[in-house]
Design a protein around this motif. Structure first.
Motif, PDB file in Angstrom:
ATOM      1  N   TRP A 147       0.812  -1.209   0.000  1.00  0.00           N
ATOM      2  CA  TRP A 147       0.000   0.000   0.000  1.00  0.00           C
ATOM      3  C   TRP A 147       0.852   1.270   0.000  1.00  0.00           C
ATOM      4  N   TYR A 148       1.912   1.289   0.768  1.00  0.00           N
ATOM      5  CA  TYR A 148       2.685   2.519   0.929  1.00  0.00           C
ATOM      6  C   TYR A 148       3.368   2.923  -0.379  1.00  0.00           C
ATOM      7  N   GLU A 149       3.848   1.953  -1.105  1.00  0.00           N
ATOM      8  CA  GLU A 149       4.478   2.245  -2.396  1.00  0.00           C
ATOM      9  C   GLU A 149       3.442   2.722  -3.414  1.00  0.00           C
ATOM     10  N   ILE A 150       2.279   2.056  -3.416  1.00  0.00           N
ATOM     11  CA  ILE A 150       1.207   2.456  -4.330  1.00  0.00           C
ATOM     12  C   ILE A 150       0.734   3.864  -4.009  1.00  0.00           C
ATOM     13  N   ALA A 151       0.549   4.147  -2.719  1.00  0.00           N
ATOM     14  CA  ALA A 151       0.101   5.478  -2.309  1.00  0.00           C
ATOM     15  C   ALA A 151       1.097   6.547  -2.747  1.00  0.00           C
ATOM     16  N   ASP A 152       2.382   6.268  -2.574  1.00  0.00           N
ATOM     17  CA  ASP A 152       3.422   7.209  -3.018  1.00  0.00           C
ATOM     18  C   ASP A 152       3.269   7.510  -4.512  1.00  0.00           C
ATOM     19  N   GLY A 153       3.063   6.440  -5.288  1.00  0.00           N
ATOM     20  CA  GLY A 153       2.929   6.611  -6.730  1.00  0.00           C
ATOM     21  C   GLY A 153       1.696   7.420  -7.110  1.00  0.00           C
ATOM     22  N   LEU A 154       0.583   7.156  -6.440  1.00  0.00           N
ATOM     23  CA  LEU A 154      -0.651   7.890  -6.735  1.00  0.00           C
ATOM     24  C   LEU A 154      -0.519   9.367  -6.389  1.00  0.00           C
ATOM     25  N   VAL A 155       0.099   9.647  -5.249  1.00  0.00           N
ATOM     26  CA  VAL A 155       0.280  11.042  -4.844  1.00  0.00           C
ATOM     27  C   VAL A 155       1.192  11.778  -5.826  1.00  0.00           C
ATOM     28  N   SER A 156       2.225  11.104  -6.294  1.00  0.00           N
ATOM     29  CA  SER A 156       3.182  11.755  -7.199  1.00  0.00           C
ATOM     30  C   SER A 156       2.569  12.077  -8.562  1.00  0.00           C
ATOM     31  N   LYS A 157       1.472  11.393  -8.903  1.00  0.00           N
ATOM     32  CA  LYS A 157       0.868  11.578 -10.229  1.00  0.00           C
ATOM     33  C   LYS A 157      -0.384  12.450 -10.215  1.00  0.00           C
ATOM     34  N   VAL A 158      -0.705  13.015  -9.063  1.00  0.00           N
ATOM     35  CA  VAL A 158      -1.897  13.861  -8.975  1.00  0.00           C
ATOM     36  C   VAL A 158      -1.726  15.108  -9.849  1.00  0.00           C
ATOM     37  N   ARG A 159      -2.799  15.507 -10.471  1.00  0.00           N
ATOM     38  CA  ARG A 159      -2.756  16.594 -11.451  1.00  0.00           C
ATOM     39  C   ARG A 159      -2.956  17.979 -10.815  1.00  0.00           C
ATOM     40  N   HIS A 160      -2.866  18.988 -11.662  1.00  0.00           N
ATOM     41  CA  HIS A 160      -3.182  20.389 -11.343  1.00  0.00           C
ATOM     42  C   HIS A 160      -2.268  20.989 -10.277  1.00  0.00           C
ATOM     43  N   GLY A 161      -1.077  20.418 -10.106  1.00  0.00           N
ATOM     44  CA  GLY A 161      -0.109  20.987  -9.181  1.00  0.00           C
ATOM     45  C   GLY A 161      -0.478  20.871  -7.708  1.00  0.00           C
ATOM     46  N   LEU A 162      -1.387  19.971  -7.379  1.00  0.00           N
ATOM     47  CA  LEU A 162      -1.803  19.813  -5.983  1.00  0.00           C
ATOM     48  C   LEU A 162      -0.677  19.215  -5.139  1.00  0.00           C
ATOM     49  N   LYS A 163      -0.607  19.628  -3.891  1.00  0.00           N
ATOM     50  CA  LYS A 163       0.439  19.187  -2.969  1.00  0.00           C
ATOM     51  C   LYS A 163      -0.067  18.053  -2.079  1.00  0.00           C
ATOM     52  N   LYS A 164       0.857  17.497  -1.295  1.00  0.00           N
ATOM     53  CA  LYS A 164       0.536  16.308  -0.495  1.00  0.00           C
ATOM     54  C   LYS A 164      -0.521  16.556   0.579  1.00  0.00           C
ATOM     55  N   HIS A 165      -0.715  17.814   0.995  1.00  0.00           N
ATOM     56  CA  HIS A 165      -1.738  18.104   2.002  1.00  0.00           C
ATOM     57  C   HIS A 165      -3.124  18.270   1.371  1.00  0.00           C
ATOM     58  N   GLN A 166      -3.195  18.152   0.037  1.00  0.00           N
ATOM     59  CA  GLN A 166      -4.465  18.351  -0.669  1.00  0.00           C
ATOM     60  C   GLN A 166      -5.033  17.056  -1.248  1.00  0.00           C
ATOM     61  N   ILE A 167      -4.458  15.941  -0.882  1.00  0.00           N
ATOM     62  CA  ILE A 167      -4.836  14.651  -1.469  1.00  0.00           C
ATOM     63  C   ILE A 167      -5.468  13.764  -0.406  1.00  0.00           C
ATOM     64  N   PHE A 168      -6.578  13.112  -0.768  1.00  0.00           N
ATOM     65  CA  PHE A 168      -7.332  12.302   0.177  1.00  0.00           C
ATOM     66  C   PHE A 168      -7.610  10.915  -0.396  1.00  0.00           C
ATOM     67  N   PHE A 169      -7.571   9.926   0.490  1.00  0.00           N
ATOM     68  CA  PHE A 169      -7.922   8.556   0.126  1.00  0.00           C
ATOM     69  C   PHE A 169      -9.089   8.089   0.995  1.00  0.00           C
ATOM     70  N   ILE A 170     -10.037   7.402   0.361  1.00  0.00           N
ATOM     71  CA  ILE A 170     -11.145   6.764   1.078  1.00  0.00           C
ATOM     72  C   ILE A 170     -11.099   5.276   0.763  1.00  0.00           C
ATOM     73  N   VAL A 171     -10.954   4.445   1.781  1.00  0.00           N
ATOM     74  CA  VAL A 171     -10.978   2.989   1.612  1.00  0.00           C
ATOM     75  C   VAL A 171     -12.359   2.503   2.055  1.00  0.00           C
TER      76      VAL A 171
END
Length: 283
Positions: A147-171
């Motif tokens: 999960w941690y590696e996948i999450a890193d990858g998803l965060v790094s590919k987020v669009r529109h210049g959003l930063k790490k404090h602007q990204i949310f996951f719902i499981v």
């Protein structure tokens, strides 16, 4: 000789009767699937709105049942087409469409939520991108330390210049996504089974908190990574509901509204609104 022929003739008639009964039942089943699919499409055409929510419990239930409805509709489509499995791609598209509608209803004036082709829902405030939301039904394919590696990858590919404090996951559910070795390691004790663990409320809270703390690709994972259900699962619930008459399906929906959730979706909504109130959200 005549008696033997009569016996064979009777056996043939019995076999014909059984064949007719079997094929009649199959035809009825196909007709019922078609009827249910038509009812579902009709409800969409009437712009059916979810029942109004009045508290945190029902807000979670609204989202969870929205995902369940996607799987329910896909089960009808699977049967109609004669496919062995549900279409993962179609399910993902419909879930993100549903998620966009959900946040458009609950974020309020000035906010817009739209799905994009990367599988995330992006939230805008007055034309300004403020957050990205990723829904994960379960962690079946990304369980344990993966999960941690996948999450890193998803965060790094987020669009529109959003930063790490602007990204949310719902499981959506812990079900079908547990690595018992990891659970035991995090809890420091033997776990008999996944089912036993999921019914231990305190153990679930401890485990989830440790998963959150280790998701370091997020700025504040306790608020940015939320888990909804333990043993309840929208796909499993949809399959169960599909086999039930309408009145019993309603009973299942009531059970979901009374469910004891791990986290509440309102905390995520509050965080998004805080981002919307910040003039320098991108800094």
């Amino acid at each position: 000789m005549i008696n033997e022929q009569m016996k064979i003739l009777n056996q043939i008639k019995i076999a014909q009767g059984e064949w007719l009964r079997a094929h009649t039942e199959e035809a009825r089943a196909h007709a019922e699937v078609e009827r249910l699919l038509q009812l579902f499409m009709a409800s969409k055409d009437l712009n059916h709105q979810p029942e109004p929510t009045s508290d945190k419990q029902n807000l979670n239930a609204e989202l969870f049942l929205g995902v369940t409805d996607v799987y329910f509709a896909e089960e009808g489509e699977r049967l109609r087409l004669g496919n062995a499995r549900k279409s993962g791609r179609r399910v993902n598209v419909e879930i993100t469409n549903m998620l966009s509608d959900f946040f458009n209803r609950h974020l309020g004036e000035g906010y817009t939520a739209d799905r994009e082709t990367d599988g995330s829902v992006y939230v805008w405030k007055d034309g300004r991108p403020i957050s990205a939301i990723r829904f994960i039904t379960d962690m079946g394919f990304i369980r344990g330390e993966a999960w941690y590696e996948i999450a890193d990858g998803l965060v790094s590919k987020v669009r529109h210049g959003l930063k790490k404090h602007q990204i949310f996951f719902i499981v959506g559910s812990l079900r079908n996504g547990l690595d018992l070795g990891q659970v035991e390691s995090y809890l420091g004790k033997k776990v008999v089974s996944g089912w036993q663990f999921m019914h231990d409320r305190e153990a679930v809270k401890e485990y989830v908190a440790k998963v959150q703390a280790r998701t370091t690709c997020l700025a504040d994972p306790e608020k940015q990574l939320i888990f909804l259900a333990t043993g309840a699962h929208p796909n499993v619930l949809a399959d169960d509901m599909y086999k039930l008459p309408a009145d019993l399906r309603d009973e299942k929906r009531v059970e979901v509204r009374n469910y004891e959730w791990i986290h509440n979706i309102d905390t995520l909504i509050d965080q998004i609104k805080l981002l919307g109130d910040c003039t320098n959200v991108g800094l």
